[in-house]
Every structure is written in C-alpha cells, then in structure tokens.
Design a protein around this motif. Structure first.
Motif, PDB file in Angstrom:
ATOM      1  N   TYR A 248      -5.920   6.390  -4.727  1.00 18.07           N
ATOM      2  CA  TYR A 248      -4.849   5.413  -4.876  1.00 18.07           C
ATOM      3  C   TYR A 248      -5.352   4.270  -5.748  1.00 18.07           C
ATOM      4  O   TYR A 248      -6.540   4.011  -5.845  1.00 18.07           O
ATOM      5  CB  TYR A 248      -4.479   4.791  -3.529  1.00 18.07           C
ATOM      6  CG  TYR A 248      -3.928   5.723  -2.490  1.00 18.07           C
ATOM      7  CD1 TYR A 248      -4.777   6.448  -1.657  1.00 18.07           C
ATOM      8  CD2 TYR A 248      -2.559   5.859  -2.313  1.00 18.07           C
ATOM      9  CE1 TYR A 248      -4.271   7.286  -0.667  1.00 18.07           C
ATOM     10  CE2 TYR A 248      -2.041   6.694  -1.325  1.00 18.07           C
ATOM     11  CZ  TYR A 248      -2.906   7.396  -0.511  1.00 18.07           C
ATOM     12  OH  TYR A 248      -2.402   8.227   0.457  1.00 18.07           O
TER      13      TYR A 248
ATOM     14  N   GLN B 184      -4.418  -0.041  -6.235  1.00 15.61           N
ATOM     15  CA  GLN B 184      -3.714  -1.159  -5.649  1.00 15.61           C
ATOM     16  C   GLN B 184      -3.691  -2.300  -6.648  1.00 15.61           C
ATOM     17  O   GLN B 184      -4.738  -2.759  -7.093  1.00 15.61           O
ATOM     18  CB  GLN B 184      -4.370  -1.624  -4.357  1.00 15.61           C
ATOM     19  CG  GLN B 184      -3.603  -2.762  -3.685  1.00 15.61           C
ATOM     20  CD  GLN B 184      -4.248  -3.227  -2.397  1.00 15.61           C
ATOM     21  OE1 GLN B 184      -5.454  -3.137  -2.213  1.00 15.61           O
ATOM     22  NE2 GLN B 184      -3.436  -3.728  -1.483  1.00 15.61           N
TER      23      GLN B 184
ATOM     24  N   PHE C 186      -8.790   3.038  -4.345  1.00 12.89           N
ATOM     25  CA  PHE C 186      -9.181   3.460  -3.012  1.00 12.89           C
ATOM     26  C   PHE C 186      -9.151   4.976  -2.909  1.00 12.89           C
ATOM     27  O   PHE C 186      -8.225   5.629  -3.384  1.00 12.89           O
ATOM     28  CB  PHE C 186      -8.227   2.895  -1.961  1.00 12.89           C
ATOM     29  CG  PHE C 186      -8.403   1.431  -1.698  1.00 12.89           C
ATOM     30  CD1 PHE C 186      -7.644   0.498  -2.378  1.00 12.89           C
ATOM     31  CD2 PHE C 186      -9.331   0.996  -0.767  1.00 12.89           C
ATOM     32  CE1 PHE C 186      -7.796  -0.866  -2.141  1.00 12.89           C
ATOM     33  CE2 PHE C 186      -9.498  -0.362  -0.509  1.00 12.89           C
ATOM     34  CZ  PHE C 186      -8.730  -1.291  -1.210  1.00 12.89           C
TER      35      PHE C 186
ATOM     36  N   TYR D 105      -8.018   8.069   6.243  1.00 15.12           N
ATOM     37  CA  TYR D 105      -9.127   7.144   6.450  1.00 15.12           C
ATOM     38  C   TYR D 105      -9.638   6.725   5.077  1.00 15.12           C
ATOM     39  O   TYR D 105      -9.952   7.574   4.244  1.00 15.12           O
ATOM     40  CB  TYR D 105     -10.234   7.814   7.266  1.00 15.12           C
ATOM     41  CG  TYR D 105      -9.749   8.263   8.617  1.00 15.12           C
ATOM     42  CD1 TYR D 105      -9.132   9.489   8.781  1.00 15.12           C
ATOM     43  CD2 TYR D 105      -9.883   7.430   9.723  1.00 15.12           C
ATOM     44  CE1 TYR D 105      -8.657   9.895  10.020  1.00 15.12           C
ATOM     45  CE2 TYR D 105      -9.418   7.833  10.969  1.00 15.12           C
ATOM     46  CZ  TYR D 105      -8.808   9.064  11.101  1.00 15.12           C
ATOM     47  OH  TYR D 105      -8.338   9.451  12.333  1.00 15.12           O
ATOM     48  N   PHE D 106      -9.728   5.416   4.886  1.00 13.77           N
ATOM     49  CA  PHE D 106      -9.961   4.883   3.549  1.00 13.77           C
ATOM     50  C   PHE D 106     -11.393   4.418   3.334  1.00 13.77           C
ATOM     51  O   PHE D 106     -12.060   3.943   4.253  1.00 13.77           O
ATOM     52  CB  PHE D 106      -9.007   3.710   3.289  1.00 13.77           C
ATOM     53  CG  PHE D 106      -7.619   4.165   2.966  1.00 13.77           C
ATOM     54  CD1 PHE D 106      -6.764   4.593   3.958  1.00 13.77           C
ATOM     55  CD2 PHE D 106      -7.177   4.195   1.647  1.00 13.77           C
ATOM     56  CE1 PHE D 106      -5.482   5.048   3.652  1.00 13.77           C
ATOM     57  CE2 PHE D 106      -5.902   4.640   1.327  1.00 13.77           C
ATOM     58  CZ  PHE D 106      -5.052   5.062   2.333  1.00 13.77           C
TER      59      PHE D 106
ATOM     60  N   PRO E 227     -14.014   1.816   0.989  1.00 17.64           N
ATOM     61  CA  PRO E 227     -14.001   0.361   0.825  1.00 17.64           C
ATOM     62  C   PRO E 227     -13.379  -0.118  -0.478  1.00 17.64           C
ATOM     63  O   PRO E 227     -13.150  -1.312  -0.649  1.00 17.64           O
ATOM     64  CB  PRO E 227     -15.480  -0.006   0.869  1.00 17.64           C
ATOM     65  CG  PRO E 227     -16.157   1.206   0.343  1.00 17.64           C
ATOM     66  CD  PRO E 227     -15.358   2.376   0.826  1.00 17.64           C
TER      67      PRO E 227
END
Lengths: 112, 110
Positions: free
Chosen positions: A35, A37, A90, A102-103, A105
């Motif tokens: 992803y 952001q 991410f 679950y991501f 950092p």
C-alpha cells in the motif's frame, strides 16, 4: 518480535532511478500486500500476492511492479521513479480466506 | 467510487471523555478492521470483526453488515489515544483486499 519487517525504512531516490522496497514476514501467511499512504488519503492498494510466484494488480498499480520470490518476501519495484511516487509505503501479510492483515512499520520514500 | 466513508475527519476530546467514530459502506462488506496509526506512523491492529461487537479495554467496536456500517467507541480517553484511526473493509467477494477509509484524526487534550 516484529512479524512484518520492511527495508529500507527511509529512502531518497532520484527521478528516473530504480527503487526496490523489500518486505519480509514471519507469519507464514500466504497473502502479502503493498500500500501507499499519502496525506489526506487512507492506504491505497498497489499490488498484492496470494503466494510465492504470484502477483496481482491492486487499485493503483501504474508505475509499480511487484515480485514474490518466496512465501516470506515480497518486493515493490519502481523501475523509473517519479516525484509523484513520494509517499509512505506499507507492506502487510494476511491469511488465505481471512481478512485480518498485519502491517509492517512503513518505508518513507522521497523521489527528488 | 469510494466504498468506505469515515467520519468525522477530525475529533478533539478532553481526557476522560469519550466519543464514537463511524464508517459507512456503500457496498456489502464481509468484515471490517480498525487500526490506530500512532505518532511514529505505525499501524496498530485494534479490532477485526465479521459481525457483532468486540470490546478491549476502553475501546469497543461494532459491525453491522446488513446496515452497512461499523463504529469504534472510545471511552475515558487518554493522551496516548491520540493518533489517526482507520477502518478498512473487504467487499463480499473482494478477494481478501481491504479498502481503507480516509481516517479520523483524534486529538486528546489534557
């Protein structure tokens, strides 16, 4: 111990250069995701994978490639980086058929 | 179009008070996940719900698939609750892909 790790954590690249962002997970999850952001946006899906050797286009794949050489590793590749790709990236992992992700950092990428 | 509409976009709470964040969905969602993004930028998993209500400490979340919404209630807000809260959901038949809301920036004031 962190189950999803990303490297590098920070990267400055030049326009037209190649950038590779790496993600490693020890959750033994089949699914992995990339992803980005940006300010004023939630996370947006770039590419994802259902397992080693598989890559799928997400909602905003243009300008990005992905590689899943193994269960644990998933890379995001910018062949020709542009300033519009300056963002925080991410990585996440999740189980097949499950929704919870679950991501890692995050990696802050700046393209000059 | 946007499938996940999150509100409010920003919220200020005095310590010890509470409020609710909401996500409305424009399509049928299979499940919802709530995250807190802290000051370091890390995404912390708060809840995953396929239906019903879950509670964890001062946080409680509800997901109503039929009425297409989810809520996150915060009570007795503390300074460390400050951050950005995101909901994310997967459309039914969505192949395990999450769509995120725009986030709610929560500021807890002493």
């Amino acid at each position: 111990e962190a189950a999803v790790t990303q490297s590098p954590r920070n990267k400055v690249a030049v326009t037209g250069g190649k950038v590779t962002l790496s993600c490693n997970q020890t959750n033994n999850h089949n699914n992995m995701y990339w992803y980005r952001q940006d300010t004023g946006h939630g996370l947006r899906l770039i590419h994802y994978s259902y397992g080693a050797g598989s890559t799928e286009k997400g909602d905003i794949p243009d300008g990005y490639k992905a590689s899943r050489p193994s269960q644990e590793n998933f890379s995001l590749i910018l062949e020709l980086a542009t300033p519009s790709q300056t963002s925080v990236y991410f990585c996440a992992s999740g189980e097949v058929g499950g929704l919870e992700q679950y991501f890692g950092p995050g990696t802050r990428l700046t393209v000059l | 179009g946007d499938q996940v509409e999150q509100s409010p976009s920003a919220l200020s709470l005095h310590e010890g008070t509470g409020s609710a964040l909401r996500c409305n969905f424009t399509t049928t969602m299979r499940a919802v996940q709530w995250f807190q993004q802290n000051s370091r930028g890390s995404l912390i998993n708060l809840f995953y719900l396929a239906s019903g209500t879950k509670e964890n400490g001062r946080l409680k979340s509800t997901f109503n698939s039929k009425e297409s919404y989810s809520t996150l209630h915060i009570r007795d807000a503390q300074l460390e609750d400050s951050g950005t809260y995101f909901c994310a959901a997967e459309a039914t038949g969505g192949n395990n892909k999450l769509t995120f809301g725009q986030g709610t920036v929560l500021s807890v004031i002493p």
